[in-house]
Enzyme design. Sequence first.
Site, PDB file in Angstrom:
ATOM      1  N   GLU A   1       0.796  -1.226   0.000  1.00  0.00           N
ATOM      2  CA  GLU A   1       0.000   0.000   0.000  1.00  0.00           C
ATOM      3  C   GLU A   1       0.832   1.281   0.000  1.00  0.00           C
ATOM      4  O   GLU A   1       0.410   2.291  -0.559  1.00  0.00           O
ATOM      5  CB  GLU A   1      -0.920   0.019   1.238  1.00  0.00           C
TER       6      GLU A   1
ATOM      7  N   SER B   1     -31.669 -30.250  49.910  1.00  0.00           N
ATOM      8  CA  SER B   1     -30.844 -30.732  51.026  1.00  0.00           C
ATOM      9  C   SER B   1     -29.441 -30.140  51.046  1.00  0.00           C
ATOM     10  O   SER B   1     -28.645 -30.492  51.926  1.00  0.00           O
ATOM     11  CB  SER B   1     -30.740 -32.260  50.961  1.00  0.00           C
TER      12      SER B   1
END
Length: 678
Positions: A83, A343
């Site tokens: 680029e 329980s």
Amino acid sequence: MMRARWPIVLVAALWVAAFGLDRARDWVAATDLPPLTLPSSVEVVDRNDILLRAYTVADGRWRMTVTPDEVDPRYLAMLVAYEDKRFWQHDGVDWRSMARAVAQAVRSGRVVSGGSTLTMQVARLLEDSGTGKVSGKLRQMRVALALEQRLTKSQILQLYLNLAPFGGNLEGLRAASLTYFGKEPRRLTPAEAALLVAIPQAPESRRPDRHPGRAAEARGRVLERALRDGVISAEQARQTQGERVPDARQPVPMLAPHLADRVVAENPGVPRLKLTIEAGLQKSLEALAREAVQARGEQLQIAILAADHRSGEILASVGSAGFLADRRQGFVDMTQALRSPGSTLKPLVYGLAFDEGLAHPETMIDDKPVNFGTYAPRNFDKIFRGTVRVREALQMSLNIPVVLLTDALGPAKVIAGMRRAGMAPVLKGDEPGLAISLGGVGVTLHDMVQLYAAIARGGVALPLRVMGDGAPGQRVMSAVAAWQVADVLAGLPPPPGAPSNRLAYKTGTSYGHRDAWAIGFDGRYVVGVWMGRADGTPVPGAFGADTAAPVLFQAIGRISRSLTPLPPAPPATLLVSNAELPQPLRRFRSRTAAFELTADAPVVTFPPEGAEVERLDGQLLVKLRGGRLPLTVMADGVPLRTDLRSREALLAMPGAGFVTLSVIDAEGRSSRVRVLLK
């Protein structure tokens, strides 16, 4: 004459040039730059900075922060080579490339090469401006020059990495890498890096999920340039030939979604939240949760919570079998939902009873029909076992013995113990009743895991956490009582097919089979499993022992290959058989029989209830009155003297802090006081 004027002309030209350059610099400096910080996706990461979950920004885009040093260097080299070769040298505009682009356009009558630098592309992305008009290009050049004046090259590169478009709602390299390859951009193959360089030039037409052919062609051109410029070797280029272009987007990670939603809501405006969660374990337990309910219909739900009880750090939090499982109401975080614990509260009751001197694991207790006014508790299987050891009563999860102990303690003391553990119990009425020990109270899975973590830590609560530092909470029960409870629970047989590894665990099933629980711990980790339906509808046949316990053992196995041993018994622990216990501890007497004070019952006259007393060389002077000799004196359930034939004695105390002193005479009558020792 002309020769004499040349110096003047040269000076004038230089002055004009300098003046123009100054004005140009002023013009650039006066540039009104767009905002350089754009909203980014809020991220939730684990303890090792692995992404757990991210959120789109307000406009629905994925824009995830990344810095150049978090990116594969090969990608950066490819990007610059393809680029903007002179990115590290130019001042924002590559005048040489610009001149070449203009010349090519004049000769061919069309745009052949762009000439835009990475800095100019950043300028365009910041302002969302087009590329075709001359005015737009000039604006990009001015902004690019201004950016170069105010930012470093690395900062400009970072802006590109976070703003580059990759098709659809993807912005930035990190979002693209996670979506197309399912991984962070820290390590990319040459082919992956090349594809990510190519897409932003034409993000919609090169989207690999929609146009894989075009994406592959563009990737090939980048690879050719990279090979020509020496960014990759010929061997690396050959290796890319068989690497396919991804033809579908992968979902952005969404681990621990319920927990992530909660911490984001609790910390508005914080862009990055680091949790104690371990991503690998979280993923494994989420898979286990899905497996556990897969063959059990479309509405059974599950939640799993795992923590390191030594530090209080939550390592995994699975709120449901599937965040988007609509039939199961997967959006509900069942680690936070109020449910009946069945329980699983019984270990707390037994631990408190051990501390109060009401019982010992070897104490005999009755399991037979009993009435408390209109309340007549029964065992789950409707069978009574007669007289059993307390150890067996807890391991068999018998209801009658625990209700007897709750009655002796007082339900308010059980609720107080829950709150000391950091729980937030929700009562059905104004006052707690005896049924709380059988599940008659609302709790969360988080609450229950925190309670068991306190037992595992020797009776001291440490609030479970996912962020920040923790601080020890209150003592729930003594170290001796906590060890006794853990030792009893470690003696439970494992579910069929599970290893016999002495995991301390307890199961529970709430009334009507609405909730199935299994919670357990070893010397380091604690895990809780809840199963049921999110809407509270009964699940026939769902028992904690059969449904949740196997999942608990699998979860523990995924945390560690072997259990961390439980700690040894504290020195003050009374490790004897029933026959060797002090007479009052050999058989449990109900509150009416054992704790109703009469004129002849023993009384602790010194120290008085609530007193602050200093020890003398580690000893405490205790004065007693009444009762039939010999007397037994206990501190937090641990016998200090078992054959005391005087009513005044110096007794060695275990240490400073609050302690419950109990005195029991030869006929089982008793009284107790709670004092603070210094």
